[in-house]
Design an enzyme around this catalytic site. Sequence first.
Site, PDB file in Angstrom:
ATOM      1  N   GLN A 290       2.060  -6.065  -3.165  1.00  0.00           N
ATOM      2  CA  GLN A 290       2.511  -6.173  -1.774  1.00  0.00           C
ATOM      3  C   GLN A 290       3.794  -5.349  -1.573  1.00  0.00           C
ATOM      4  O   GLN A 290       3.951  -4.345  -2.226  1.00  0.00           O
ATOM      5  CB  GLN A 290       2.713  -7.642  -1.361  1.00  0.00           C
ATOM      6  CG  GLN A 290       1.407  -8.430  -1.216  1.00  0.00           C
ATOM      7  CD  GLN A 290       0.819  -8.880  -2.541  1.00  0.00           C
ATOM      8  OE1 GLN A 290       1.480  -9.528  -3.342  1.00  0.00           O
ATOM      9  NE2 GLN A 290      -0.425  -8.545  -2.793  1.00  0.00           N
TER      10      GLN A 290
ATOM     11  N   ASP B 296       0.808  -1.224   0.000  1.00  0.00           N
ATOM     12  CA  ASP B 296       0.000   0.000   0.000  1.00  0.00           C
ATOM     13  C   ASP B 296       0.840   1.274   0.000  1.00  0.00           C
ATOM     14  O   ASP B 296       0.435   2.299   0.535  1.00  0.00           O
ATOM     15  CB  ASP B 296      -0.964   0.021   1.203  1.00  0.00           C
ATOM     16  CG  ASP B 296      -1.855  -1.205   1.225  1.00  0.00           C
ATOM     17  OD1 ASP B 296      -2.169  -1.721   0.142  1.00  0.00           O
ATOM     18  OD2 ASP B 296      -2.230  -1.645   2.325  1.00  0.00           O
TER      19      ASP B 296
ATOM     20  N   LYS C  61       1.714   2.146  -5.099  1.00  0.00           N
ATOM     21  CA  LYS C  61       2.252   1.593  -6.362  1.00  0.00           C
ATOM     22  C   LYS C  61       1.322   1.878  -7.543  1.00  0.00           C
ATOM     23  O   LYS C  61       1.770   2.281  -8.615  1.00  0.00           O
ATOM     24  CB  LYS C  61       2.457   0.065  -6.222  1.00  0.00           C
ATOM     25  CG  LYS C  61       3.464  -0.316  -5.140  1.00  0.00           C
ATOM     26  CD  LYS C  61       3.562  -1.813  -4.973  1.00  0.00           C
ATOM     27  CE  LYS C  61       2.343  -2.431  -4.341  1.00  0.00           C
ATOM     28  NZ  LYS C  61       2.114  -2.075  -2.928  1.00  0.00           N
TER      29      LYS C  61
ATOM     30  N   GLY D 198      -4.561  -4.325  -3.748  1.00  0.00           N
ATOM     31  CA  GLY D 198      -5.544  -3.307  -4.111  1.00  0.00           C
ATOM     32  C   GLY D 198      -4.748  -2.085  -4.497  1.00  0.00           C
ATOM     33  O   GLY D 198      -4.128  -1.471  -3.646  1.00  0.00           O
ATOM     34  N   HIS D 199      -4.698  -1.795  -5.788  1.00  0.00           N
ATOM     35  CA  HIS D 199      -3.896  -0.668  -6.277  1.00  0.00           C
ATOM     36  C   HIS D 199      -4.827   0.467  -6.700  1.00  0.00           C
ATOM     37  O   HIS D 199      -5.632   0.308  -7.611  1.00  0.00           O
ATOM     38  CB  HIS D 199      -2.995  -1.119  -7.433  1.00  0.00           C
ATOM     39  CG  HIS D 199      -1.950  -2.105  -7.004  1.00  0.00           C
ATOM     40  ND1 HIS D 199      -1.035  -2.655  -7.860  1.00  0.00           N
ATOM     41  CD2 HIS D 199      -1.654  -2.628  -5.781  1.00  0.00           C
ATOM     42  CE1 HIS D 199      -0.241  -3.473  -7.184  1.00  0.00           C
ATOM     43  NE2 HIS D 199      -0.606  -3.477  -5.923  1.00  0.00           N
TER      44      HIS D 199
HETATM   45  P1  GDP Z   1      -0.819   0.291  -3.526  1.00  0.00           P
HETATM   46  O1  GDP Z   1      -1.403  -0.995  -3.056  1.00  0.00           O
HETATM   47  O2  GDP Z   1       0.640   0.374  -3.296  1.00  0.00           O
HETATM   48  O3  GDP Z   1      -1.188   0.634  -4.932  1.00  0.00           O
HETATM   49  O4  GDP Z   1      -1.471   1.419  -2.584  1.00  0.00           O
HETATM   50  P2  GDP Z   1      -3.022   1.539  -2.171  1.00  0.00           P
HETATM   51  O5  GDP Z   1      -3.781   2.001  -3.345  1.00  0.00           O
HETATM   52  O6  GDP Z   1      -3.492   0.305  -1.497  1.00  0.00           O
HETATM   53  O7  GDP Z   1      -2.919   2.613  -1.032  1.00  0.00           O
HETATM   54  C1  GDP Z   1      -2.370   3.871  -1.252  1.00  0.00           C
HETATM   55  C2  GDP Z   1      -3.425   4.928  -0.946  1.00  0.00           C
HETATM   56  O8  GDP Z   1      -2.808   6.189  -0.842  1.00  0.00           O
HETATM   57  C3  GDP Z   1      -4.462   5.063  -2.025  1.00  0.00           C
HETATM   58  O9  GDP Z   1      -5.695   5.426  -1.439  1.00  0.00           O
HETATM   59  C4  GDP Z   1      -3.922   6.204  -2.888  1.00  0.00           C
HETATM   60  O10 GDP Z   1      -4.953   6.919  -3.569  1.00  0.00           O
HETATM   61  C5  GDP Z   1      -3.303   7.077  -1.851  1.00  0.00           C
HETATM   62  N1  GDP Z   1      -2.118   7.836  -2.270  1.00  0.00           N
HETATM   63  C6  GDP Z   1      -1.131   7.493  -3.141  1.00  0.00           C
HETATM   64  N2  GDP Z   1      -0.175   8.439  -3.179  1.00  0.00           N
HETATM   65  C7  GDP Z   1      -0.555   9.390  -2.306  1.00  0.00           C
HETATM   66  C8  GDP Z   1       0.043  10.637  -1.849  1.00  0.00           C
HETATM   67  O11 GDP Z   1       1.135  11.038  -2.265  1.00  0.00           O
HETATM   68  N3  GDP Z   1      -0.685  11.350  -0.916  1.00  0.00           N
HETATM   69  C9  GDP Z   1      -1.883  10.922  -0.414  1.00  0.00           C
HETATM   70  N4  GDP Z   1      -2.499  11.685   0.490  1.00  0.00           N
HETATM   71  N5  GDP Z   1      -2.447   9.779  -0.822  1.00  0.00           N
HETATM   72  C10 GDP Z   1      -1.791   9.018  -1.733  1.00  0.00           C
HETATM   73  P1  IMO Z   2      -0.880  -4.226  -2.210  1.00  0.00           P
HETATM   74  O1  IMO Z   2      -0.412  -4.772  -3.522  1.00  0.00           O
HETATM   75  C1  IMO Z   2      -0.979  -4.586   2.129  1.00  0.00           C
HETATM   76  C2  IMO Z   2      -0.953  -8.636   3.783  1.00  0.00           C
HETATM   77  C3  IMO Z   2      -2.208  -9.084   4.500  1.00  0.00           C
HETATM   78  C4  IMO Z   2      -1.614 -10.067   5.490  1.00  0.00           C
HETATM   79  C5  IMO Z   2      -0.504 -10.724   4.696  1.00  0.00           C
HETATM   80  C6  IMO Z   2      -0.894 -12.025   4.019  1.00  0.00           C
HETATM   81  O2  IMO Z   2      -2.182  -3.516  -2.281  1.00  0.00           O
HETATM   82  O3  IMO Z   2       0.189  -3.419  -1.571  1.00  0.00           O
HETATM   83  P2  IMO Z   2      -2.419 -12.740   1.967  1.00  0.00           P
HETATM   84  O4  IMO Z   2      -3.782 -12.307   1.553  1.00  0.00           O
HETATM   85  O5  IMO Z   2      -1.363 -12.466   0.970  1.00  0.00           O
HETATM   86  O6  IMO Z   2      -2.403 -14.144   2.465  1.00  0.00           O
HETATM   87  O7  IMO Z   2      -2.078 -11.838   3.269  1.00  0.00           O
HETATM   88  O8  IMO Z   2      -0.134  -9.788   3.693  1.00  0.00           O
HETATM   89  N1  IMO Z   2      -1.170  -8.145   2.404  1.00  0.00           N
HETATM   90  C7  IMO Z   2      -1.138  -6.860   2.050  1.00  0.00           C
HETATM   91  N2  IMO Z   2      -0.991  -5.752   2.800  1.00  0.00           N
HETATM   92  N3  IMO Z   2      -1.077  -4.486   0.789  1.00  0.00           N
HETATM   93  C8  IMO Z   2      -1.198  -5.585   0.027  1.00  0.00           C
HETATM   94  O9  IMO Z   2      -1.163  -5.539  -1.316  1.00  0.00           O
HETATM   95  C9  IMO Z   2      -1.275  -6.848   0.652  1.00  0.00           C
HETATM   96  N4  IMO Z   2      -1.410  -8.117   0.205  1.00  0.00           N
HETATM   97  C10 IMO Z   2      -1.337  -8.902   1.291  1.00  0.00           C
HETATM   98  O10 IMO Z   2      -2.852  -8.016   5.128  1.00  0.00           O
HETATM   99  O11 IMO Z   2      -1.032  -9.370   6.549  1.00  0.00           O
HETATM  100 MG    MG Z   3      -2.918  -1.685  -1.779  1.00  0.00          MG
END
Ligand code: GDP
Ligand code: IMO
Ligand code: MG
Length: 423
Positions: A225, A18, A21, A45-46
Amino acid sequence: MGITGMKVDVLLGLQWGDEGKGKVVDVLTPRYDVIARFQGGPNAGHTLEFNNQKHILHNIPSGIFREKTLNIITNGVVLDPIVFKREIETLEAMGIDLTSNLWISKKAHLILPTHRILDAASEAAKGKSKIGSTLKGIGPTYMDKTGRNGLRVGDIDLDFRARYEALRTKHQMLLEMYDFEYTLEEEERFFEGIDIIRRFRRVDTEYELNLLREENKSILAEGAQGTLLDIDFGSYPFVTSSSTICAGACTGMGLAPSAIGEVYGIFKAYCTRVGSGPFPTELTGEEGNLLREIGKEFGSTTGRPRRCGWLDLVSLKYSLMLNGVTQLIMTKTDVLDAFDTIRVATAYSVDGELTDRVPYDQSAEVKPVYTDLQGWKTDLSGVRSKEQFPDQLNEYIRFLEKELQVPIKLIGVGPDREQIIEM
Ligand code: GDP
Ligand code: IMO
Ligand code: MG
């Protein structure tokens, strides 16, 4: 093939996932011909934001919203046909043409409904020591892959029904070992998903990717991840089941190590973790709540509140070492706008001894040693060039670059596509 041709750049998370990415891949996509997801599955979840709209991708590479980009789901990924169908339908409703610009590896493994049930049964049996899995069936699917029982995308052109039923029956036998009640309702939707997969070009993506390199096409590999969730180097057993590091991009795509070019390592200006496992700099009080609220730190896949804490350079340096990061990207810098003091862990005290290494023992008492920096107390969300950065932010960046010895090239100041600054 392999030694010549364009290098493939890799973008991956340096923390516990998270890091942002999805957003950064979307920002970088105009510079690439191809975006390829190389591991993980719908546990990811991207999030991408543009035109005041938020999109969350689970299986599909984050290049999908830019025209003329080829997106590839490679062999390292585990694909859930049910989630895939839902994602495809959502994207098609937005008018995005996918059939020509999304390819899938024949060697990607499939997540069955019973994999998801096994995931839930395994977690329930662990009780308090549960991993905190997203329950998307990731662990059981990779177990079947390494156990040599799995079903792959390419199998859908063979005697698929029979193979499916054999594996499902095996899973049902395994489920009898658990004291776990379940109903198997999703088979129909699974096969509907398989029919959706049939609409796409299913190929040996390792050949195609290496061919694309020969044709001088630029390729960006998208990780899911993060390094601290890696199956080998993460805080085992509180990890995911795939290789999330740069080497995982080689096995996950069929690329020689010499084919890798830039390695973009992405980190938040602080830390979050969702699920169980050690988190030395975790803030459980007011400051943690503040980070969660301002940063909107709730899981993109599960909605769970993310645990929040200060930036941790001990684990970040570990991630840089494992990945050979050449360029850093810092996201969510704006989330720190409100803080008077910003703390950064620069060492650990483990059972009373000072160290700069991540300890093997997950139950060791790890106390971070902090360096305090002055906050900038400025709203960064509207900032669009580095010339507008407050002095304290410049100091924060200088401090991190000196510690990490890798340049920070992009800085996120908000979730939108536009809210990113090139250094
Ligand atoms: P990912 O799994 O690495 O793609 O990240 P996620 O989408 O799960 O979580 C990142 C969250 O931070 C999302 O809600 C993005 O919209 C948000 N986000 C990404 N870059 C920034 C930033 O520079 N500032 C803020 N405030 N939010 C951001
Ligand atoms: P993105 O790509 C954050 C965490 C879960 C748990 C552990 C194992 O959005 O960054 P799993 O479902 O793989 O068996 O879970 O890894 N986890 C993540 N945490 N971002 C993710 O993906 C994750 N994918 C798995 O919360 O601790
Ligand atoms: Mg994510």
